[in-house]
Write a protein that holds these residues in place. Structure first.
Motif, PDB file in Angstrom:
ATOM      1  N   ILE A 140      29.704 -46.213 -28.281  1.00 40.45           N
ATOM      2  CA  ILE A 140      30.823 -45.570 -27.592  1.00 40.45           C
ATOM      3  C   ILE A 140      32.103 -46.397 -27.730  1.00 40.45           C
ATOM      4  N   ASP A 141      31.949 -47.721 -27.779  1.00 40.67           N
ATOM      5  CA  ASP A 141      33.130 -48.578 -27.966  1.00 40.67           C
ATOM      6  C   ASP A 141      33.745 -48.331 -29.346  1.00 40.67           C
ATOM      7  N   ARG A 144      35.508 -44.974 -29.301  1.00 37.45           N
ATOM      8  CA  ARG A 144      36.796 -45.003 -28.598  1.00 37.45           C
ATOM      9  C   ARG A 144      37.864 -45.683 -29.452  1.00 37.45           C
ATOM     10  N   GLU A 145      37.460 -46.727 -30.212  1.00 34.33           N
ATOM     11  CA  GLU A 145      38.418 -47.414 -31.069  1.00 34.33           C
ATOM     12  C   GLU A 145      38.895 -46.487 -32.199  1.00 34.33           C
ATOM     13  N   PHE A 147      38.882 -43.270 -32.053  1.00 38.86           N
ATOM     14  CA  PHE A 147      39.678 -42.227 -31.401  1.00 38.86           C
ATOM     15  C   PHE A 147      41.125 -42.696 -31.222  1.00 38.86           C
ATOM     16  N   LYS A 148      41.300 -43.944 -30.803  1.00 40.37           N
ATOM     17  CA  LYS A 148      42.654 -44.481 -30.611  1.00 40.37           C
ATOM     18  C   LYS A 148      43.430 -44.506 -31.921  1.00 40.37           C
ATOM     19  N   TYR A 176      37.942 -35.912 -27.139  1.00 37.92           N
ATOM     20  CA  TYR A 176      38.223 -36.654 -25.896  1.00 37.92           C
ATOM     21  C   TYR A 176      37.426 -36.067 -24.733  1.00 37.92           C
ATOM     22  N   MET A 179      33.905 -37.181 -24.953  1.00 35.92           N
ATOM     23  CA  MET A 179      33.674 -38.550 -24.473  1.00 35.92           C
ATOM     24  C   MET A 179      33.615 -38.581 -22.950  1.00 35.92           C
ATOM     25  N   LYS A 180      34.431 -37.751 -22.309  1.00 32.61           N
ATOM     26  CA  LYS A 180      34.374 -37.662 -20.832  1.00 32.61           C
ATOM     27  C   LYS A 180      33.021 -37.105 -20.395  1.00 32.61           C
ATOM     28  N   ASP A 183      30.472 -39.840 -20.635  1.00 38.25           N
ATOM     29  CA  ASP A 183      30.525 -40.754 -19.483  1.00 38.25           C
ATOM     30  C   ASP A 183      29.838 -40.151 -18.268  1.00 38.25           C
ATOM     31  N   ASN A 201      29.995 -36.101 -31.160  1.00 33.46           N
ATOM     32  CA  ASN A 201      31.402 -36.506 -31.169  1.00 33.46           C
ATOM     33  C   ASN A 201      31.706 -37.464 -32.329  1.00 33.46           C
ATOM     34  N   SER A 202      30.763 -38.356 -32.611  1.00 36.18           N
ATOM     35  CA  SER A 202      30.955 -39.305 -33.707  1.00 36.18           C
ATOM     36  C   SER A 202      31.085 -38.561 -35.031  1.00 36.18           C
TER      37      SER A 202
END
Length: 567
Positions: A140-141, A144-145, A147-148, A176, A179-180, A183, A201-202
């Protein structure tokens, strides 16, 4: 008595069989008992303790309770039932109910297999749950990277995406939201469901990143690069048409229209972020444009080639015409003195015919140059083929001229060889005369006459008009063989005569002392007087060698000195 013994033997046999089967049943019971104990000792406490580190809510809690209940079912219900069935199997065996005992043992085996599989399934599910939580934490990290980065690229270079930018943002927003959702599932202890969301998502983000990387360049090609190439191509195409090039076979304008329609279709798909297969399609379009450029360049090169080479081809044809006329005159002169075959005349006619055809082909090419409905590339191919044919005819013409020159050369060579044969013949006669040979064998006289006749035949044939060199060469070859043979036999006769005279002179010192030698020398002299020089030499040499071995070698050296004087 025999019946009683037979019955006893049968009873012993049955008892032995029963004992053996019961022993096997007891052995199988012991094996299954050991397996049951092994299963009981496979405690899942350590495995299940890994789950307690997770949030024991939702899916994790449900799975944990199910695993614990299934383990309790195995320990408290299934294995005790197995224990009872093992006793039943032994009891059936003791009562010789072997079939029933075997059925019970098979049932126990199936129960233990099911327990084993259940335990393995629980361990596997525990591993999947725990590993999912670990992978989720790490991945997930990374997600998120990524995604940014994707979001930053869309913001920083929004102008490069054109109308596709809103659609890309919508796809990014959907990731996004995913990812929510991930979580939320993780907080609820639904690690497996969270894992599925993360993987989805990946994959979507990977596809989105590929679109973000490719769409700017694809749009640039569709909107700017390829249209610019097409405009330049069409401009060059029209300029060449104005300069007189015939380009109807290239169909550049029609092809450009098709490409423009495709580019508009691809642009709309790109704006909807549907880019599958577009990269390959644009590659094909670029290749098509490159092909049209190559065809135009081919016409330019062909035009240049025709301008420089057509004059050369005309000059070569003119020169070939001139040489052909000269060769015709040479042929007329040669055939007055030499015999030419029908094949030779056919070669000349063929060359004349081929030259006429080449002239017509060149006139056809020259006429096409004045037309405006034929591509220069086609004319170049015709001119290139014409040049190849000119080269072939030139080689045939040169070969024909060399044949005419060879006739004169053959005549001179034949006259030179005839002169040499006459010298050899004269030399042979001179040697015979100078050596004072008492007489000549009939075979030699016949050969001498044959040599004289053959030489005269060659001389007569060389004076004929027209001169038939094929016949001359045949006669010359025969005459050379005869004269060479005569020369060799002349040398042999002269050498034998000297040798015989020397041997007889040397042997005279022994005649008075050796009557046998005297007889043999007398026979040799008789043969000599009859011109049988070979037999005379053999007889005299054998006689003198028998009296004084090795004398022939010394006499040979003396004779060679005498022979040198008459040469």
């Amino acid at each position: 008595m025999e019946v009683v013994i037979g019955v006893l033997l049968v009873l012993l046999l049955l008892f032995g069989i029963g004992y053996f089967i019961r022993k096997n049943v007891y052995r199988e019971v012991d094996r299954l008992e050991a397996r049951k104990i092994e299963i009981m000792n496979r405690s899942l406490v350590d495995e299940m303790s890994k789950v307690k580190n997770l949030k024991m809510t939702g899916q994790a809690e449900e799975l944990f309770e199910r695993w614990r209940n299934e383990w309790d079912e195995i320990i408290t219900t299934q294995l005790p039932e197995v224990e009872e069935l093992l006793f039943d199997a032994e009891d059936h065996a003791d009562k010789y109910r072997f079939k029933k005992s075997r059925q019970v043992l098979e049932h126990i085996e199936n129960m233990l297999d099911a327990a084993d599989q259940n335990i393995e399934q629980i361990i596997e599910e525990i591993y999947e749950l725990v590993s999912s939580e670990e992978k989720n934490t790490t991945e997930i990290d990374d997600l998120r990277e990524q995604f940014k980065k994707a979001k930053k690229t869309l913001l920083a270079y929004s102008h490069t995406f054109g109308k596709a930018h809103p659609a890309l943002e919508a796809e990014l927003l959907a990731i996004y939201e995913g990812m929510k959702e991930f979580d939320a599932e993780t907080d609820s202890g639904n690690y497996l469901a969270a894992r599925e969301i993360l993987m989805k998502n990946s994959e979507e983000l990977t596809i989105l990143q590929m679109k973000i990387n490719q769409i700017p360049s694809l749009l640039s090609e569709c909107v700017t690069s390829i249209p610019l190439q097409l405009a330049e191509l069409l401009e060059g195409y029209k300029e060449m048409e104005e300069q007189g090039y015939f380009l109807g076979h290239i169909h550049a304008e029609a092809e450009a229209e098709k490409i423009a329609v495709k580019l508009e279709e691809y642009k709309e798909r790109i704006e909807q972020t549907d880019i599958e297969g577009i990269q390959e399609a644009l590659h094909d379009i670029n290749e098509s444009i490159e092909t049209m450029y190559d065809l135009l360049e081919k016409e330019v090169r062909a035009h240049h080639y025709i301008q420089t080479e057509s004059a050369k081809a005309e000059a070569e044809l003119f020169e070939l015409d001139r040489q052909k006329l000269q060769t015709s005159e040479e042929t007329d002169l040669v055939k007055q003195s030499y015999h030419l075959t029908e094949q030779d005349f056919e070669k000349q006619r063929h060359i004349t015919k081929q030259l006429s055809m080449l002239r017509k082909r060149y006139d056809h090419v020259k006429m096409n140059l004045t037309k405006d409905q034929i591509a220069y590339s086609i004319l170049k191919e015709e001119l290139t083929e014409l040049e190849k044919q000119i080269l072939i005819v030139k080689k045939e013409h040169e070969a024909y001229r060399e044949m005419l020159l060879a006739l004169r050369k053959e005549e001179l060579q034949a006259r030179q060889q005839l002169s040499e044969l006459k010298v050899m013949l004269t030399e042979a006669i001179r040697m015979i005369q100078k050596s004072n040979v008492p007489g000549l064998p009939e075979a030699y006289k016949h050969l001498l006459e044959e040599a004289n006749v053959s030489v005269k035949k060659v001389a007569v044939k060389l004076e004929e008009i027209p001169l038939d060199m094929v016949a001359v060469n045949i006669l010359l070859e025969d005459s050379a063989d005869i004269v060479k043979k005569l020369s060799l036999q002349t040398a042999d006769i002269v050498e034998h005569v000297f040798f015989i005279e020397k041997i007889i002179q040397y042997g005279n010192r022994y005649r008075s002392k050796n009557s046998g030698l005297a007889v043999q020398l007398k026979e040799a002299e008789d043969l000599f007087r009859n011109f049988q020089y070979d037999a005379s030499l053999e007889k005299a040499a054998a006689a003198i060698e028998s009296i004084e071995p090795g004398v022939m070698k010394r006499l040979e050296n003396s004779i060679e000195e005498d022979l040198e004087k008459i040469k």
